[in-house]
Design a protein around this motif. Structure first.
Motif, PDB file in Angstrom:
ATOM      1  N   HIS A 108     -10.071  -0.670  -2.657  1.00 27.37           N
ATOM      2  CA  HIS A 108      -9.608  -1.840  -3.401  1.00 27.37           C
ATOM      3  C   HIS A 108     -10.228  -3.104  -2.803  1.00 27.37           C
ATOM      4  O   HIS A 108      -9.826  -3.562  -1.727  1.00 27.37           O
ATOM      5  CB  HIS A 108      -8.083  -1.949  -3.349  1.00 27.37           C
ATOM      6  N   THR A 150      -5.657   4.404   1.030  1.00 29.37           N
ATOM      7  CA  THR A 150      -6.177   3.210   0.373  1.00 29.37           C
ATOM      8  C   THR A 150      -6.859   2.297   1.382  1.00 29.37           C
ATOM      9  O   THR A 150      -6.261   1.923   2.399  1.00 29.37           O
ATOM     10  CB  THR A 150      -5.047   2.431  -0.323  1.00 29.37           C
ATOM     11  N   HIS A 154      -8.140  -8.251   1.729  1.00 33.20           N
ATOM     12  CA  HIS A 154      -7.574  -9.392   1.027  1.00 33.20           C
ATOM     13  C   HIS A 154      -7.588 -10.610   1.957  1.00 33.20           C
ATOM     14  O   HIS A 154      -7.716 -10.480   3.176  1.00 33.20           O
ATOM     15  CB  HIS A 154      -6.144  -9.107   0.541  1.00 33.20           C
ATOM     16  N   ARG A 169       6.634   3.091   2.628  1.00 35.75           N
ATOM     17  CA  ARG A 169       7.293   1.944   3.268  1.00 35.75           C
ATOM     18  C   ARG A 169       8.477   2.423   4.110  1.00 35.75           C
ATOM     19  O   ARG A 169       9.272   3.239   3.674  1.00 35.75           O
ATOM     20  CB  ARG A 169       7.769   0.949   2.213  1.00 35.75           C
ATOM     21  N   HIS A 220       1.155  -4.003   4.776  1.00 30.60           N
ATOM     22  CA  HIS A 220       1.532  -3.327   3.532  1.00 30.60           C
ATOM     23  C   HIS A 220       0.574  -3.713   2.413  1.00 30.60           C
ATOM     24  O   HIS A 220       0.117  -4.854   2.339  1.00 30.60           O
ATOM     25  CB  HIS A 220       2.967  -3.689   3.140  1.00 30.60           C
ATOM     26  N   TYR A 221       0.285  -2.743   1.596  1.00 32.24           N
ATOM     27  CA  TYR A 221      -0.543  -2.984   0.419  1.00 32.24           C
ATOM     28  C   TYR A 221       0.122  -2.279  -0.750  1.00 32.24           C
ATOM     29  O   TYR A 221       0.279  -1.049  -0.732  1.00 32.24           O
ATOM     30  CB  TYR A 221      -1.966  -2.456   0.621  1.00 32.24           C
ATOM     31  N   GLU A 222       0.549  -3.067  -1.718  1.00 34.42           N
ATOM     32  CA  GLU A 222       1.332  -2.546  -2.833  1.00 34.42           C
ATOM     33  C   GLU A 222       2.547  -1.796  -2.266  1.00 34.42           C
ATOM     34  O   GLU A 222       3.337  -2.376  -1.560  1.00 34.42           O
ATOM     35  CB  GLU A 222       0.454  -1.680  -3.738  1.00 34.42           C
ATOM     36  N   ARG A 223       2.680  -0.498  -2.495  1.00 33.08           N
ATOM     37  CA  ARG A 223       3.857   0.220  -1.999  1.00 33.08           C
ATOM     38  C   ARG A 223       3.560   1.060  -0.760  1.00 33.08           C
ATOM     39  O   ARG A 223       4.380   1.880  -0.350  1.00 33.08           O
ATOM     40  CB  ARG A 223       4.427   1.125  -3.095  1.00 33.08           C
ATOM     41  N   GLN A 224       2.411   0.841  -0.161  1.00 31.64           N
ATOM     42  CA  GLN A 224       2.014   1.639   0.989  1.00 31.64           C
ATOM     43  C   GLN A 224       2.052   0.824   2.278  1.00 31.64           C
ATOM     44  O   GLN A 224       1.792  -0.375   2.279  1.00 31.64           O
ATOM     45  CB  GLN A 224       0.597   2.176   0.801  1.00 31.64           C
TER      46      GLN A 224
END
Length: 240
Positions: A108, A150, A154, A169, A220-224
């Motif tokens: 990503h 992932t 960012h 999480r 954390h990235y999104e829900r991970q």
């Protein structure tokens, strides 16, 4: 531990062991390549053997770099590096290895990012160590649904953050990571709940990144959940 030995002697011994480990691993990797060229090769077995040997060689190289940095107590020379390109290379390196553990690899990268101050060799080694360790850990998780590693980058208020994620999480917390760093080398499972082994790849990656004036932190990235490091954009160097 060497009886009566100094830390320098211990590091020298570990360096010698790691160098020696490269010899049989290289032989295994070459034998796997030759097997793939045979008239009737066992494609699945040879491919798996080659992937594992190549991964082990990469980890040994990263381990050697980490040991040398600890032994010499030096920092890597920083230069402008494209962290996005490094993540792309890491994704390609990790894909076949992760697949053997039933783990997919997703990359990503949203937008364009300027070069950051890092060390190309060091960052490549750190990402490989972290990725191999995390892919193996994700593959061992007891969970329904797809297992995915992932790789993401960012921008933050402190710079450009690059990380790898794949834990649920709450499965990996800042307190767990802090405790694991203190137990590294003194416990068989310092990162219990995330890694069933020594978690060496995580700590090798952190050692290398520290030599580049950054470190791994839980992110954390999104829900991970996962581990990430933040780098200073190269154009900001003039203001530091």
């Amino acid at each position: 531990m060497l009886v009566g030995g100094s830390n320098a002697e211990l590091h020298d011994l570990l360096l010698a062991v790691a160098e020696q480990l490269k010899v049989p691993l290289t032989v295994i990797a070459r034998q796997a390549e030759l097997s793939l060229l045979r008239a009737e090769p066992d494609l699945a077995n040879a491919s798996q053997m080659h992937t594992q040997a190549a991964a082990a060689l990469q980890l040994v190289d990263s381990y050697l770099l980490g040991l040398q940095l600890m032994r010499e107590q030096t920092e890597l020379q920083l230069e402008p590096v494209s962290v996005s390109s490094m993540l792309v290379d890491a994704a390609h390196t990790l894909e076949r290895f992760a697949r053997q553990y039933g783990v997919g690899v997703e990359l990503h990268i949203a937008g364009r990012y300027e070069p950051v101050m890092a060390n190309g060799r060091g960052l490549r080694a750190a990402l490989a160590s972290l990725g191999f360790a995390l892919a193996e850990s994700i593959g061992a998780q007891q969970q329904s649904g797809p297992r995915v590693l992932t790789l993401a980058v960012h921008r933050t208020a402190h710079g450009v953050t690059a990380g790898m994620y794949g834990c649920a999480r709450g499965e990996l917390t800042a307190e767990q990571w802090r405790r694991a760093l203190g137990l590294s080398g003194r416990a068989s499972q310092p990162l219990a709940g995330v890694s069933s082994g020594s978690g060496a790849g995580f700590f090798v990656a952190d050692t290398i990144l520290r030599s580049m004036q950054t470190r791994l932190k839980v992110g954390h990235y999104e829900r991970q959940a996962g581990l990430a490091a933040t780098f200073l954009p190269s154009h900001q160097l003039q203001f530091v």
